[in-house]
Design an enzyme around this catalytic site. Structure first.
Site, PDB file in Angstrom:
ATOM      1  CG  HIS A   1      -1.942  -1.131   1.157  1.00 49.85           C
ATOM      2  ND1 HIS A   1      -2.622  -1.596   2.275  1.00 49.85           N
ATOM      3  CD2 HIS A   1      -2.375  -1.898   0.121  1.00 49.85           C
ATOM      4  CE1 HIS A   1      -3.423  -2.591   1.927  1.00 49.85           C
ATOM      5  NE2 HIS A   1      -3.287  -2.790   0.633  1.00 49.85           N
TER       6      HIS A   1
ATOM      7  CG  ASN B   1      -4.578 -10.994  14.746  1.00 52.44           C
ATOM      8  OD1 ASN B   1      -4.908 -10.153  15.578  1.00 52.44           O
ATOM      9  ND2 ASN B   1      -4.707 -10.797  13.441  1.00 52.44           N
TER      10      ASN B   1
END
Length: 324
Positions: free
Chosen positions: A165, A282
């Site tokens: 990105h 996570n």
């Protein structure tokens, strides 16, 4: 620039992958089926079993998202309380928002750039970078494919990084399209002291001529952050490099990503569908969790130093070499 097309689709019980190649579509049948994605048992949390895969892996891919940066105190601007003033990232990180109010969008990105000057890589970033350096001496490859734009992997010492990105510290001219690194603080005098995240802060309403301008060859065009905004396509060259790394990957770590932003969200399930060991690190489960081989619940800064530590028969870690 051609729009990036990539994804998965099903025909009968088979699973296919589609992507752009040279302006055309390339469709490949993949091992496994969509049903095999859905019918996987709960992932393992056996670190020793993961380490068995790690010691044999030659081409390791680390897919990282906002969660690993959040452990360094970087705001994510998503989820409950994830606001800058009264907006979340998807409200401001769009071409439409920039056209409508470039001053507001530049305040937002100026704030993010300034925040990063106060943040440092955490133990998760450092474990990945040390692993890359250590395994390179054995002819093994570690590459980071990140959705993050904050450069914390680079600052930790990682060398092989694909930024899906873009980067906060690169700009692109809206007139001449010139891209360059930009680390000015503030990026323009008009933004000094601006960008406070307080919901009661007043918008600066900076005149467009006083916003960051292109200095390349006397252009003078309006600059924008060189990042991929919502509604924009990823750079085809970046997608090609990503595909190349995924094609040869034999172990994947998914670190701090929500697994909801595409195309990155499909990478880990795609690899798992090929039989590649995939481990998720996570603090919460994601839509991809049950499709993967391993899930380690908790901060990556606690798990990764253990998961990626050298085995007894490997050389001393680079950080230890520096200290001796």
């Amino acid at each position: 620039m051609l729009p990036a097309v990539c994804g998965l689709f099903r025909q009968s019980s088979s699973l296919f992958r589609v992507r752009t190649v040279g302006g055309g579509l390339f469709v490949a049948k993949m091992a496994g089926s969509l049903d095999s994605y859905r019918e996987r048992s709960r992932p393992s949390s056996d670190l020793a079993a993961f380490r068995d895969h790690f010691v044999k892996a030659k081409n390791i891919v680390v897919l990282s998202g906002a969660g690993i940066s959040a452990e360094s105190g970087v705001p994510t601007f998503r989820g409950a309380g994830g606001f800058w003033r009264k907006w979340q990232a998807q409200d401001l990180a769009t071409p439409q928002a920039f056209r409508a109010n470039p001053s507001l969008v530049w305040e937002f990105y100026h704030y993010r750039r300034e925040v990063m000057l106060t943040k440092s890589p955490n133990a998760g970033h450092i474990a990945i970078a040390e692993c890359e350096e250590c395994l390179a001496k054995q002819g093994r490859n570690v590459v980071v494919i990140t959705q993050n734009i904050d450069e914390l992997h680079k600052r930790a010492g990682s060398k092989k990084i694909i930024e899906l990105h873009g980067c906060l510290f690169r700009t692109r001219c809206t007139r001449c399209s010139h891209v360059e690194e930009n680390r000015k603080s503030p990026i323009a005098p008009s933004l000094a002291g601006k960008g406070a995240p307080d919901p009661d802060a007043t918008d600066a309403r900076i005149p467009i001529e006083d916003l960051p301008r292109c200095e390349h060859a006397g252009c003078g065009g309006l600059l924008r952050p060189h990042v991929v905004w919502f509604g924009e396509s990823l750079d085809p060259d970046v997608l090609t490099r990503t595909d190349q790394e995924l094609d040869k990957c034999d172990l994947c770590l998914v670190v701090g990503t929500s697994s909801v932003v595409y195309p990155a969200a499909m990478y880990a399930p795609m690899l798992a569908g090929r039989g590649i060991p995939v481990a998720e690190f996570n603090i919460e489960e994601t839509p991809a969790t049950n499709q993967l081989g391993f899930h380690f619940h908790g901060p990556s800064g606690e798990w990764l130093p253990k998961a990626l530590a050298p085995h007894d028969n490997e050389k001393t870690k680079p950080s230890e070499l520096i200290l001796t």
